[in-house]
Write a protein that holds these residues in place. Structure first.
Motif, short mmCIF file in Angstrom:
data_model
loop_
_atom_site.label_atom_id
_atom_site.label_comp_id
_atom_site.label_asym_id
_atom_site.label_seq_id
_atom_site.Cartn_x
_atom_site.Cartn_y
_atom_site.Cartn_z
N GLU A 1 1.70 -5.99 -4.11
CA GLU A 1 1.26 -4.78 -4.14
C GLU A 1 0.01 -4.29 -4.85
O GLU A 1 0.11 -3.12 -5.25
CB GLU A 1 2.53 -3.79 -4.68
CG GLU A 1 3.86 -3.91 -3.61
CD GLU A 1 3.43 -3.27 -2.17
OE1 GLU A 1 2.90 -2.31 -2.15
OE2 GLU A 1 4.21 -3.81 -1.26
N ASP B 1 7.31 4.36 0.42
CA ASP B 1 7.29 2.86 0.42
C ASP B 1 8.51 1.95 0.41
O ASP B 1 8.61 1.06 -0.47
CB ASP B 1 6.17 2.33 -0.62
CG ASP B 1 4.86 3.15 -0.47
OD1 ASP B 1 4.49 3.27 0.72
OD2 ASP B 1 4.10 3.10 -1.37
N THR C 1 10.29 -0.99 1.80
CA THR C 1 9.93 -2.06 2.04
C THR C 1 10.48 -3.49 1.69
O THR C 1 11.17 -3.50 0.60
CB THR C 1 8.30 -2.21 2.11
OG1 THR C 1 7.65 -3.36 3.01
CG2 THR C 1 7.97 -2.43 0.59
#
Length: 337
Positions: free
Chosen positions: A39, A193, A195
């Motif tokens: 990330e 986010d 994920t």
């Protein structure tokens, strides 16, 4: 997390949150981290070893820094190599401990035991005791491994955190339950986010995957064109040697001998090109070493499959003209010009 201005408030919220997440059905392990692998960089520090002589500023190593909760390492399966991980006691006044990656240990403490040694930040002068060494991770799958330092997320003023969950079921099915837990604790807290780690890795490799597919597609096209070209050239050469073939047959040459002769003549340039191509590939592979992930630039298996594929295409391109040449009628061959 802006409303939780006091460190004690942040710790209380984080502990309630991670405790409820771990209690959800299907959650095998869970932890908090400021930035998970894949990330981005998101934070670094220049660090000096307190027990070593000070280094010039331009030589001070730069390390990634991450705030982590004790359960993070087991949740994401980062192995503990030496020492220990944080405990819940390592917070607030006792949050001056650090866990470093294997790469960081090799850079800061070559040929010595890092456990119990201290690192001092060039920004602020904070000193951290090294209590453990863990495995390396990558902030970007396409980038080389960088040294990393983890300190307790509790008590190091982190207002943003990522929940990392390892599940015995489909981890995506936990997205709504986790968001529900967060909403119960604080309805105003934004969540973004959601994920999987596989998706995070995919975002880092999407450009490389596209380039690889493009190169593979061009390679297949080039292989097909090479095979067609080889077939055309060999067919033309056999046509030019029709009289010679007729004479050989008239003098008693066996058809299997002619077939073998035509195949050898056709494969000779292919073998020469393959040899030169392998030499060039070996040299080029070293130039793209930094672009490869968990792949050796000179992988014998890859080169072996390439050789087999190219020889197979060359063999198929040669067989048809060679077979036709071995079946020529001698009288017709001698009459042709």
């Amino acid at each position: 997390m802006v409303r939780y201005k006091q460190p004690v408030q942040q710790i209380a919220f984080f502990e309630q949150l991670i405790g409820r997440v771990r209690a959800l059905p299907g959650v095998q392990a869970a932890g908090l981290v400021s930035t998970p692998p894949g990330e981005g960089w998101n934070g670094d520090r220049m660090m000096q070893v307190v027990e070593h002589p000070p280094l010039p500023k331009r030589e001070v190593p730069d390390v990634m820094v991450r705030g982590a909760e004790p359960g993070y390492f087991s949740a994401i399966q980062i192995p503990l190599l030496r020492g220990r991980i944080f405990t819940l006691d390592d917070r607030l006044q006792r949050a001056d401990v650090a866990v470093i990656s294997r790469n960081a240990a090799q850079i800061f403490f070559p040929n010595e035991d890092p456990i119990g040694k201290h690192l001092r930040s060039e920004e602020g002068g904070n000193v951290y005791e090294v209590v453990g060494i863990v495995g390396d991770t990558r902030w970007d799958i396409a980038q080389p491994i960088m040294p990393a330092l983890y300190w307790p997320i509790y008590g190091n003023d982190y207002s943003v955190a990522t929940i990392v969950i390892r599940s015995t079921h489909d981890v995506e099915s936990l997205a709504l339950p986790v968001q529900r837990v967060i909403s119960q604790l604080d309805p105003d807290l934004p969540v973004s986010d959601v994920t999987t780690l596989r998706e995070a890795i995919g975002k880092s490799t999407i450009n490389s995957e596209f380039n690889s597919m493009l190169v593979a597609a061009f390679s297949v096209i080039a292989l097909a064109l090479a095979g067609a070209g080889l077939y055309g050239v060999l067919a033309y050469l056999i046509t030019q040697r029709t009289n010679e073939i007729g004479i050989r047959i008239a003098l008693g040459a066996q058809r299997d001998q002619l077939l073998r002769l035509m195949l050898v003549d056709g494969l000779r340039p292919a073998l020469l090109g393959l040899t030169l191509g392998l030499m060039a590939s070996a040299a080029a592979a070293r130039l793209i070493r930094s672009m490869l992930y968990q792949t050796r630039p000179l992988d014998p298996a890859v080169f072996g499959w390439v050789v087999v594929a190219l020889l197979s295409v060359a063999m198929l391109a040669c067989i048809a003209p060679a077979w036709h040449a071995s079946r020529l009628d001698p009288a017709q061959a001698l009459r042709s010009e």
